[in-house]
Design a protein around this motif. Structure first.
Motif, PDB file in Angstrom:
ATOM      1  N   ASP A  76      10.428  43.102  15.243  1.00  0.00           N
ATOM      2  CA  ASP A  76       9.775  44.291  15.804  1.00  0.00           C
ATOM      3  C   ASP A  76       8.603  43.898  16.715  1.00  0.00           C
ATOM      4  OD1 ASP A  76      11.510  45.976  14.524  1.00  0.00           O
ATOM      5  OD2 ASP A  76      10.205  46.335  12.802  1.00  0.00           O
ATOM      6  N   LYS A  77       7.808  42.924  16.267  1.00  0.00           N
ATOM      7  CA  LYS A  77       6.649  42.502  17.065  1.00  0.00           C
ATOM      8  C   LYS A  77       7.073  41.897  18.390  1.00  0.00           C
ATOM      9  CE  LYS A  77       2.842  42.435  16.273  1.00  0.00           C
ATOM     10  NZ  LYS A  77       1.781  43.412  16.637  1.00  0.00           N
ATOM     11  N   GLU A  89       9.342  42.857  20.236  1.00  0.00           N
ATOM     12  CA  GLU A  89       9.644  43.942  21.171  1.00  0.00           C
ATOM     13  C   GLU A  89       8.367  44.557  21.720  1.00  0.00           C
ATOM     14  OE1 GLU A  89      12.647  44.651  22.110  1.00  0.00           O
ATOM     15  OE2 GLU A  89      13.652  43.287  20.720  1.00  0.00           O
ATOM     16  N   ASP A  90       7.245  44.197  21.096  1.00  0.00           N
ATOM     17  CA  ASP A  90       5.939  44.726  21.490  1.00  0.00           C
ATOM     18  C   ASP A  90       5.462  43.993  22.741  1.00  0.00           C
ATOM     19  OD1 ASP A  90       3.387  45.688  21.665  1.00  0.00           O
ATOM     20  OD2 ASP A  90       2.936  45.456  19.538  1.00  0.00           O
ATOM     21  N   THR A 147       2.362  43.581  23.524  1.00  0.00           N
ATOM     22  CA  THR A 147       1.056  42.975  23.284  1.00  0.00           C
ATOM     23  C   THR A 147       1.132  41.480  23.544  1.00  0.00           C
ATOM     24  OG1 THR A 147       0.646  44.623  21.578  1.00  0.00           O
ATOM     25  CG2 THR A 147      -0.818  42.714  21.628  1.00  0.00           C
ATOM     26  N   TRP A 194      -0.763  38.260  19.261  1.00  0.00           N
ATOM     27  CA  TRP A 194      -0.754  38.814  17.911  1.00  0.00           C
ATOM     28  C   TRP A 194      -0.404  37.707  16.931  1.00  0.00           C
ATOM     29  CZ3 TRP A 194       4.108  37.759  16.243  1.00  0.00           C
ATOM     30  CH2 TRP A 194       5.164  37.853  17.138  1.00  0.00           C
TER      31      TRP A 194
END
Length: 456
Positions: free
Chosen positions: A295-296, A298-299, A301, A304
């Motif tokens: 999921d991250k 796909e971020d 940002t 992280w």
């Protein structure tokens, strides 16, 4: 590979056994793990029929009152049959995680004997029912595709091969063979205990499945094979991606371009990546963490991190990903006066000298006016720190890092230098304050030398 031996049909077990296990030939030195139960005693008896060069390894776990009698029986049996016998007594059985610790003791002993006595193969007596039980247990507990594969028939082990030649046979067929050939064995009383998960599966679930479909062992073995092939195909497909992962002895890293495009492929890439990492370092990643990482990714940002546990973290820094151990927050504060030199906690060195001559030293330097308020304070950055970058611009250090796209780990390694009245004069090793002297002059001034630690 035939799987008909899982059916309750008449067949010549010895013939089928050697037909399906071509590794068991003359010239090979074979070590057999024997517990004295029906499975391993049948395995031993089968090997004896071909007069192969065999030895027996046995562990007395000292967890049951029968353990001593079983060890004595095997010792006498092997002595009578003139078979080399290797015994290990678990002197201090574990009080927690007994099953896992016992397994470590067993396989550690097997490796030791194989290497010392030059055995080519180590054989264990896992059979078809064990395969079904293992698949059900792993499905219940969850895990990765590779983790659901079940029991492998063959794998590298120590200086040789670990072979499980009974996987194609049912438990019933082993009992039948033992009765027909008068094979002696001991029954383990703990196999009926409901205290163990495997026993509950064996007694409560497997019989119902067999009643539902007598071919369930055959299907379990086929499913295991399909999972093995699927995993091999996935690993081959991702081989080039995994080859681009770099490891410097302390941490792993790979670029965004190394990631497969499809989410499913990314999952298997990450799963294989962590599997390889776990073989070198003590870390374990749960399925929940794997899906969180997906999921991250796909971020959008740019930076992280996710805590993996056991002091490990998975970090994104712009276009790169890292698996690394957490660095402790450094609270060290040093004070430096004229003519003093010190070593920082990361191995870098700082020295403050007064000079009216050009510097001939290499490394990062901060030129300060003779009027600077000493001593200098060298510390880690804090929330709200600001540095004067020009006559009109005073910027938060955190904002400076963001604007310059400096990775988080590099930010954590930075040192703030401030004078005795709290004015920040430099951020090592990135930028000097507007208040420092931009170039050397022939006027008396100070030079702060900062030398990074050089990796050896």
């Amino acid at each position: 590979m035939s799987l008909l031996f899982l059916k309750n049909e008449e067949f010549n077990m010895e013939h089928a056994f050697f037909k399906e296990n071509p590794e068991l030939v003359e010239g090979k030195k074979i070590l057999i793990a024997v517990s004295a139960g029906v499975d391993s005693m049948v395995l031993l008896h089968l090997l004896e029929q071909r007069k192969l060069k065999i030895g027996v390894a046995h562990i007395n776990h000292q967890l049951r009152k029968e353990s001593k009698a079983e060890a004595a029986f095997l010792h006498a049996y092997c002595e009578k049959q003139q078979i080399p016998f290797y015994l290990k007594v678990w002197e201090k059985p574990a009080e927690k995680n007994v099953e896992a610790e016992a397994r470590n003791v067993r396989y550690g002993f097997f490796k030791e004997i194989m290497q010392k006595e030059k055995y080519d193969l180590i054989l264990t007596a896992h059979h078809g029912d064990d395969q079904l039980e293992t698949l059900l247990m792993r499905l219940t507990r969850g895990g990765s595709l590779a983790g659901h594969e079940g029991i492998a028939r063959q794998q590298r082990f120590g200086n040789g091969i670990l072979l499980r030649p009974l996987l194609l046979f049912s438990k019933e067929s082993l009992y039948d063979y033992a009765e027909k050939e008068n094979v002696p064995y001991f029954e383990d009383g703990t196999n009926t205990s409901q205290d163990y998960f495997r026993n509950r599966i064996r007694q409560n679930v497997v019989p119902e499945l067999k009643a539902e479909n007598p071919q369930v062992l055959l299907h379990a073995q086929q499913f295991h094979q399909q999972l093995t092939w699927a995993n091999q195909l996935i690993n081959e497909t991702l081989k080039e991606n995994l080859r681009n992962v770099e490891f410097d002895g302390q941490r792993w890293s790979f670029s965004y371009e190394t990631l497969p495009q499809e989410t499913g492929a990314r999952y298997y890439f990450l799963s294989s990546f962590f599997q390889q990492a776990s073989e070198q370092k003590t870390l374990a990643v749960s399925q929940r963490q794997l899906f969180l990482l997906l999921d991250k990714m796909e971020d959008f940002t740019s930076q992280w991190l996710i805590d993996i546990g056991n002091n490990w973290q998975f970090v994104r820094r712009y276009q790169h990903f890292y698996l690394e151990q957490k660095s402790l927050v450094d609270k060290e504060v040093l004070y430096l006066d004229e003519g003093e030199e010190a070593e920082l906690s990361d191995g870098a060195r700082v020295a403050l000298r007064k000079s009216s001559e050009a510097s001939n030293k290499e490394g990062y330097q901060v030129f300060l006016p003779a009027t600077v308020n000493l001593p200098l304070k060298i510390r880690k950055r804090e929330a709200g720190d600001r540095i004067q970058l020009s006559g009109l611009l005073k910027k938060r250090i955190n904002r400076y890092f963001i604007d310059k796209k400096i990775p988080t780990d590099a930010r954590d390694r930075a040192w703030v230098v401030e004078d005795s009245v709290g004015e920040i004069v430099a951020l090592l090793p990135f930028v000097n304050s507007y208040l420092s002297i931009t170039t050397e002059t022939d006027r008396i001034h100070y030079i702060l030398d900062y030398t990074l630690q050089v990796a050896k």
